[in-house]
Design an enzyme around this catalytic site. Structure first.
Site, PDB file in Angstrom:
ATOM      1  N   ASP A 163      -8.566  -3.394  -1.891  1.00  0.00           N
ATOM      2  CA  ASP A 163      -8.877  -3.418  -0.460  1.00  0.00           C
ATOM      3  C   ASP A 163     -10.120  -4.259  -0.182  1.00  0.00           C
ATOM      4  O   ASP A 163     -10.172  -5.011   0.806  1.00  0.00           O
ATOM      5  CB  ASP A 163      -9.103  -1.999   0.060  1.00  0.00           C
TER       6      ASP A 163
ATOM      7  N   ASP B 121      -5.654  -9.143   4.561  1.00  0.00           N
ATOM      8  CA  ASP B 121      -4.293  -8.931   4.075  1.00  0.00           C
ATOM      9  C   ASP B 121      -3.331  -9.945   4.677  1.00  0.00           C
ATOM     10  O   ASP B 121      -2.493 -10.531   3.981  1.00  0.00           O
ATOM     11  CB  ASP B 121      -3.852  -7.501   4.408  1.00  0.00           C
TER      12      ASP B 121
ATOM     13  N   GLU C 143      -9.404  -7.950  -0.318  1.00  0.00           N
ATOM     14  CA  GLU C 143      -8.816  -8.413   0.938  1.00  0.00           C
ATOM     15  C   GLU C 143      -9.868  -8.517   2.027  1.00  0.00           C
ATOM     16  O   GLU C 143      -9.822  -9.442   2.863  1.00  0.00           O
ATOM     17  CB  GLU C 143      -7.694  -7.475   1.369  1.00  0.00           C
TER      18      GLU C 143
ATOM     19  N   GLU D 267     -10.406  -5.913   5.945  1.00  0.00           N
ATOM     20  CA  GLU D 267      -9.273  -5.765   5.021  1.00  0.00           C
ATOM     21  C   GLU D 267      -7.954  -6.046   5.744  1.00  0.00           C
ATOM     22  O   GLU D 267      -7.076  -6.744   5.206  1.00  0.00           O
ATOM     23  CB  GLU D 267      -9.260  -4.351   4.455  1.00  0.00           C
TER      24      GLU D 267
END
Length: 228
Positions: free
Chosen positions: A117, A48, A120, A44
């Protein structure tokens, strides 16, 4: 099951264990007594950064006339938690999650934060498995329509239509406008409009006609949402 997911995103992993790890929520790792690094949190973290870079690159090239401030707001509307959660739902990420019992019982498969989350984390996994170009293809596949529609509406100045498109994704009735005040003589009136999502006030605008006041109310609503 993973083959079904890979088909839905138009990408085949060389390392399917990497994809599987993207679905390991921290609650599952904890209850299964796995090392915390085997949850999807590291993926994650990476995803991101990859997401922000690629979306920034898309917007920079796709919207050559938008200034920095507008680009920042446009990007924020695409990569915010609620947007990512909606994208996760379109590719049925919740179906593949590994959750702890507590998260499972509390409807974790539909929880916005978990879906965003994990989305990502999937981006991070694609990046590690196939490189930046595969991540770029995936994100264009996911966000292409939003980027094109958003750019067209923002440049047309038709803020009412753009706001309606956004709200109708969660409220089929869309928005409603009210003229709450009129000022000045008949030949030089100023109107004040408000726009609502059900009973929630989204924005207020002023104009020399009712139409202009409503457009400005929609524009201010988009501003408040971080979109315009």
């Amino acid at each position: 099951m993973l083959s079904e997911f890979m088909k839905s995103i138009n990408y085949n992993f060389k390392d399917t264990d990497l994809l599987k790890r993207a679905f390991f929520h921290s609650s599952y790792a904890h209850e299964s007594k796995l090392d915390p690094i085997y949850s999807n949190e590291r993926l994650e973290f990476l995803g991101d950064a990859v997401l922000e870079l690629i979306i920034s690159d898309y917007l920079y090239n796709f919207c050559p006339k938008l200034p920095e401030g507008e680009l920042t707001k446009f990007r924020a509307s695409l990569v915010c938690e609620s947007s990512l959660a909606k994208k996760a739902l379109t590719i049925h990420i919740g179906k593949y999650l590994y959750l702890g019992k507590g998260e499972e019982l509390s409807n974790g498969r539909q929880r916005e934060s978990i879906l965003a989350d994990t989305f990502e984390a999937v981006i991070g996994a694609i990046y590690l498995d196939g490189g930046i170009e595969e991540a770029r293809k995936f994100l264009w596949y996911i966000f292409k329509e939003n980027i094109e529609q958003g750019y067209n509406f923002l440049n047309s100045g038709d803020y009412k239509t753009y706001l309606q498109e956004i709200i109708q994704k969660t409220n089929k009735d869309g928005v409603r406008y009210e003229i709450i005040d009129e000022k000045g003589p008949d030949h030089d009136k100023t109107f004040v409009a408000q726009v609502f999502d059900d009973n929630k006030l989204l924005g207020e605008g002023v104009g020399k006609s009712k139409k202009d006041a409503e457009q400005n109310a929609a524009l201010n609503a988009l501003n408040a949402m971080g979109i315009k």
